[in-house]
Design a protein around this motif. Structure first.
Motif, PDB file in Angstrom:
ATOM      1  N   LEU A   1       0.821  -1.207   0.000  1.00  0.00           N
ATOM      2  CA  LEU A   1       0.000   0.000   0.000  1.00  0.00           C
ATOM      3  C   LEU A   1       0.857   1.259   0.000  1.00  0.00           C
ATOM      4  O   LEU A   1       0.438   2.302  -0.509  1.00  0.00           O
ATOM      5  N   SER A   2       2.053   1.177   0.563  1.00  0.00           N
ATOM      6  CA  SER A   2       2.981   2.298   0.586  1.00  0.00           C
ATOM      7  C   SER A   2       4.399   1.759   0.583  1.00  0.00           C
ATOM      8  O   SER A   2       4.673   0.700   1.173  1.00  0.00           O
ATOM      9  N   SER A   3       5.282   2.484  -0.078  1.00  0.00           N
ATOM     10  CA  SER A   3       6.697   2.103  -0.098  1.00  0.00           C
ATOM     11  C   SER A   3       7.475   2.759   1.025  1.00  0.00           C
ATOM     12  O   SER A   3       8.709   2.665   1.048  1.00  0.00           O
ATOM     13  N   ASN A   4       6.788   3.435   1.940  1.00  0.00           N
ATOM     14  CA  ASN A   4       7.433   4.100   3.073  1.00  0.00           C
ATOM     15  C   ASN A   4       6.821   3.615   4.373  1.00  0.00           C
ATOM     16  O   ASN A   4       5.605   3.412   4.458  1.00  0.00           O
ATOM     17  N   VAL A   5       7.667   3.460   5.376  1.00  0.00           N
ATOM     18  CA  VAL A   5       7.237   3.182   6.741  1.00  0.00           C
ATOM     19  C   VAL A   5       7.702   4.352   7.590  1.00  0.00           C
ATOM     20  O   VAL A   5       8.909   4.545   7.773  1.00  0.00           O
ATOM     21  N   ASP A   6       6.767   5.153   8.069  1.00  0.00           N
ATOM     22  CA  ASP A   6       7.076   6.351   8.839  1.00  0.00           C
ATOM     23  C   ASP A   6       7.009   6.039  10.325  1.00  0.00           C
ATOM     24  O   ASP A   6       5.950   5.649  10.844  1.00  0.00           O
ATOM     25  N   MET A   7       8.130   6.205  11.010  1.00  0.00           N
ATOM     26  CA  MET A   7       8.211   5.994  12.451  1.00  0.00           C
ATOM     27  C   MET A   7       8.389   7.346  13.142  1.00  0.00           C
ATOM     28  O   MET A   7       8.928   8.282  12.562  1.00  0.00           O
ATOM     29  N   TYR A   8       7.982   7.420  14.406  1.00  0.00           N
ATOM     30  CA  TYR A   8       7.989   8.680  15.134  1.00  0.00           C
ATOM     31  C   TYR A   8       8.684   8.508  16.478  1.00  0.00           C
ATOM     32  O   TYR A   8       8.543   7.471  17.143  1.00  0.00           O
TER      33      TYR A   8
ATOM     34  N   PRO B   1      16.692   1.480  12.487  1.00  0.00           N
ATOM     35  CA  PRO B   1      17.223   2.777  12.048  1.00  0.00           C
ATOM     36  C   PRO B   1      16.627   3.175  10.703  1.00  0.00           C
ATOM     37  O   PRO B   1      16.166   2.330   9.927  1.00  0.00           O
ATOM     38  N   ALA B   2      16.634   4.454  10.432  1.00  0.00           N
ATOM     39  CA  ALA B   2      16.069   4.966   9.184  1.00  0.00           C
ATOM     40  C   ALA B   2      16.952   4.595   7.999  1.00  0.00           C
ATOM     41  O   ALA B   2      18.159   4.362   8.144  1.00  0.00           O
TER      42      ALA B   2
ATOM     43  N   ILE C   1      11.800  -0.672   0.236  1.00  0.00           N
ATOM     44  CA  ILE C   1      11.000   0.022   1.248  1.00  0.00           C
ATOM     45  C   ILE C   1      11.891   1.049   1.947  1.00  0.00           C
ATOM     46  O   ILE C   1      13.024   0.732   2.334  1.00  0.00           O
ATOM     47  N   THR C   2      11.384   2.247   2.101  1.00  0.00           N
ATOM     48  CA  THR C   2      12.108   3.313   2.796  1.00  0.00           C
ATOM     49  C   THR C   2      11.536   3.491   4.192  1.00  0.00           C
ATOM     50  O   THR C   2      10.332   3.707   4.350  1.00  0.00           O
ATOM     51  N   VAL C   3      12.399   3.382   5.193  1.00  0.00           N
ATOM     52  CA  VAL C   3      12.006   3.603   6.586  1.00  0.00           C
ATOM     53  C   VAL C   3      12.420   5.011   6.984  1.00  0.00           C
ATOM     54  O   VAL C   3      13.609   5.361   6.899  1.00  0.00           O
ATOM     55  N   ASN C   4      11.463   5.824   7.385  1.00  0.00           N
ATOM     56  CA  ASN C   4      11.717   7.192   7.840  1.00  0.00           C
ATOM     57  C   ASN C   4      11.486   7.284   9.344  1.00  0.00           C
ATOM     58  O   ASN C   4      10.593   6.630   9.881  1.00  0.00           O
TER      59      ASN C   4
ATOM     60  N   HIS D   1      24.347  15.900   5.083  1.00  0.00           N
ATOM     61  CA  HIS D   1      23.823  16.414   6.358  1.00  0.00           C
ATOM     62  C   HIS D   1      22.804  15.406   6.867  1.00  0.00           C
ATOM     63  O   HIS D   1      21.761  15.204   6.240  1.00  0.00           O
ATOM     64  N   ARG D   2      23.080  14.777   7.999  1.00  0.00           N
ATOM     65  CA  ARG D   2      22.266  13.675   8.496  1.00  0.00           C
ATOM     66  C   ARG D   2      21.599  14.055   9.816  1.00  0.00           C
ATOM     67  O   ARG D   2      21.985  15.012  10.491  1.00  0.00           O
ATOM     68  N   ALA D   3      20.603  13.246  10.159  1.00  0.00           N
ATOM     69  CA  ALA D   3      19.961  13.389  11.462  1.00  0.00           C
ATOM     70  C   ALA D   3      20.865  12.805  12.544  1.00  0.00           C
ATOM     71  O   ALA D   3      21.676  11.907  12.287  1.00  0.00           O
ATOM     72  N   THR D   4      20.726  13.312  13.746  1.00  0.00           N
ATOM     73  CA  THR D   4      21.476  12.775  14.878  1.00  0.00           C
ATOM     74  C   THR D   4      20.919  11.402  15.238  1.00  0.00           C
ATOM     75  O   THR D   4      19.715  11.252  15.485  1.00  0.00           O
ATOM     76  N   GLU D   5      21.762  10.397  15.260  1.00  0.00           N
ATOM     77  CA  GLU D   5      21.283   9.042  15.518  1.00  0.00           C
ATOM     78  C   GLU D   5      22.421   8.162  16.007  1.00  0.00           C
ATOM     79  O   GLU D   5      23.603   8.492  15.853  1.00  0.00           O
TER      80      GLU D   5
END
Length: 552
Positions: free
Chosen positions: A10-17, A119-120, A178-181, A397-401
């Motif tokens: 249904l979507s090629s992205n998995v959005d995590m918060y 991880p993203a 699949i892209t994990v955000n 430029h990356r997110a802190t992780e």
């Protein structure tokens, strides 16, 4: 091929918060299509295709790969989730009656629980032979047996070998990336428009900048005077990767010094830089392995190979690339401030004095306040080719992780130049540099909803910082208003943001309850104001700010 598989999520992205959590999971749903089509021929009519489906599985696999000049190739499996979609008993499928028409398709629905600690998706390491990093994909495999339709077979050499060949056939679908955000939601509209997130103040212990030359100590300010300088620095608790600048507020005072010394002490200029620090590892740290359930060693390469391994793996197996040394780490640091921005701010009129002759009894406890917006360069992989060719890795430029093979953190380095006027005006003032470091936390913010037609769309200028000027005596750069547009996910927050793992609802204790007021009485509201842009008349602000902790 008469039998084909296709993965249709249904979507090629998995959005995590929020932060990675082992107690949460996200849904990845879709369907796997099994299509039967008859082969067309000029010499005979197409025949019906009949199969007995024995197995149909869908697998979600995550992996982290690193290619480093000193380490070679490193592959790590993050997770492997497999669901069987076919019924327990064999299912017969046939396109009989539709041999000459459109292919017949059966859709098998899946819904996979994706762990919330993953991880993203990102690209890092060397991309000389294609990008490496953290990747995810869906894989589908079907096992079936062709059913004999009972018709008379024509003679051929293939039919003679048919009894000796395996009747079970295995086919695989083309993998689906699949892209994990991983996003962090802003708390909502803030009174200050400098950033999407609230500001965090730090009570800083500044250190004397190290000098290589110690022969001219007589020209430096005494450490006893420097130790009396109080420093309060404020930056947002989080910064969006899309923000064009870092709002930075600096407050100084020397309340512990005598008035005579405070009149001689002044801030002449200061330097600010924002650095990104990357740490590459050839294996996960013990702390990371203990915090997150990585697959065991028997499920890791080379015991069990990755389904979507990088092509450098083949060179690694043939020993054309030396094996990676266990527990080897490499660190790299670079500035994310634009190259055309020096980061050096010179104050006008020789600088700011800690105390002036005007109302010295008030100035003795007054904070010198400076507001500056530090520009940020949004570098994407493949843009700075010269840097990447020199260092052999991707610059972005990356997110802190904190990840299994790559950990990223950010910090702001500040250097303050102080001057102390001597009693003899003919002599040069004493000088010294103080330095300190502030932690920064860059995050990805989810996309926003389309702007309604009746609302005012934000202009491009409102999302960018103005050119960094040379600060005047007030050191206040022009503020820019952020558009009051909330992320779409604010309407539907993640479950982990509302409830604890045991199902209890989370309560935000940072929001105080209203003060009890008896009936018939009017609550009193105390207000305070500041006079002037150069000096903030805040006599009691240190008591409320010191509770936020200290940074050295």
């Amino acid at each position: 091929m008469p039998v084909q598989l296709e993965i249709l999520p249904l979507s090629s992205n998995v959005d995590m918060y929020g932060e990675p959590e082992t107690s949460t999971a996200y849904s990845l749903a879709g369907q796997v299509s099994v299509t039967l089509s008859s082969s067309m021929s000029f010499f005979e009519r197409p025949k019906a295709v009949k199969i007995r489906l024995q197995s149909l599985s869908i697998t979600f696999e995550g992996q982290s790969e690193l290619v480093e000049p000193d380490a070679g190739y490193v592959g790590l499996r993050l997770c492997e989730i497999t669901n069987e979609l076919a019924p327990s008993e064999s299912l017969e499928l046939s396109n009989e009656g539709h041999e000459e028409g459109k292919p017949c398709t059966w859709n098998f629905v899946f819904d996979l629980p994706i762990p919330g600690w993953l991880p993203a998706s990102s690209i890092y390491g060397s991309d000389a032979y294609g990008p490496t990093g953290t990747r995810y994909a869906l894989f589908a495999t079907a096992k079936f047996v062709s059913v004999d339709d009972g018709h008379k077979r024509t003679w051929s050499l293939a039919n003679l070998c048919l009894p000796f060949s395996s009747r079970t056939k295995v086919i695989q679908a083309t993998k689906h990336e699949i892209t994990v955000n991983r996003f962090k939601l802003p708390p909502g509209p803030l009174p200050s428009a400098a950033s999407l997130f609230p500001v965090t103040p730090y009570a800083v212990k500044a250190h004397v900048h190290q000098h290589n030359d110690t022969s001219n100590d007589s020209s430096r300010i005494s450490p006893d005077i420097l130790s009396k300088i109080d420093v309060l620095a404020s930056v947002p608790e989080s910064l969006s990767l899309d923000e064009a600048c870092v709002p930075f507020t600096l407050r100084l005072r020397a309340d512990g010094l005598e008035e005579e010394h405070q009149k001689r002490l002044r801030l002449t200029d200061f330097y600010v830089d924002v650095n990104q620090l990357e740490k590459y590892s050839t294996s996960p740290s013990e702390a990371y392995s203990a915090s997150f359930p990585l697959p065991p060693a028997l499920s890791q390469p080379p015991v069990k190979e990755l389904r979507n391994a990088h092509e450098m793996k083949a060179l690694y197996e043939m020993c054309l690339i030396g094996p990676a040394r266990p527990f080897q780490t490499t660190r790299h640091t670079f500035s994310i401030v634009p190259s055309d921005h020096s980061g050096h701010y010179t104050l006008a009129n020789g600088g700011l004095n800690f105390v002036t002759d005007d109302t010295p009894e008030v100035n003795a406890r007054t904070w010198l306040k400076m507001d500056v917006n530090i520009p940020i360069e949004h570098v994407q992989p493949g843009v700075d080719r010269d840097w990447e060719a020199k260092h052999g890795r991707v610059k972005a430029h990356r997110a802190t992780e904190v990840g299994p093979l790559l950990s990223v953190r950010h910090e702001m380095q500040v250097v303050l130049a102080c001057a102390y006027d001597r009693a003899e005006e003919s002599l040069e003032p004493l000088t010294e540099h103080l330095t300190f470091v502030l932690p920064l936390h860059f995050v990805a913010v989810p996309p926003t909803l389309p702007t309604p037609a009746h609302s005012r769309a934000p202009s491009a200028a409102s999302l960018r910082c103005p050119p960094s000027p040379t600060p005047s005596s007030s050191c206040s750069s022009a503020s820019h208003a952020m558009p009051p547009v909330l992320p779409y996910a604010v309407l539907l927050p993640a479950y982990s943001q509302l409830f604890h793992p045991n199902g209890d609802r989370k309560i935000d204790y940072s929001v105080p309850l209203p003060v009890y007021t008896p009936k018939g009485s009017t609550p009193s509201i105390e207000t305070s104001s500041t006079a002037g842009s150069q000096i903030e008349k805040d006599l009691d602000g240190d008591e409320s700010l010191e509770t936020h902790g200290a940074v050295s």
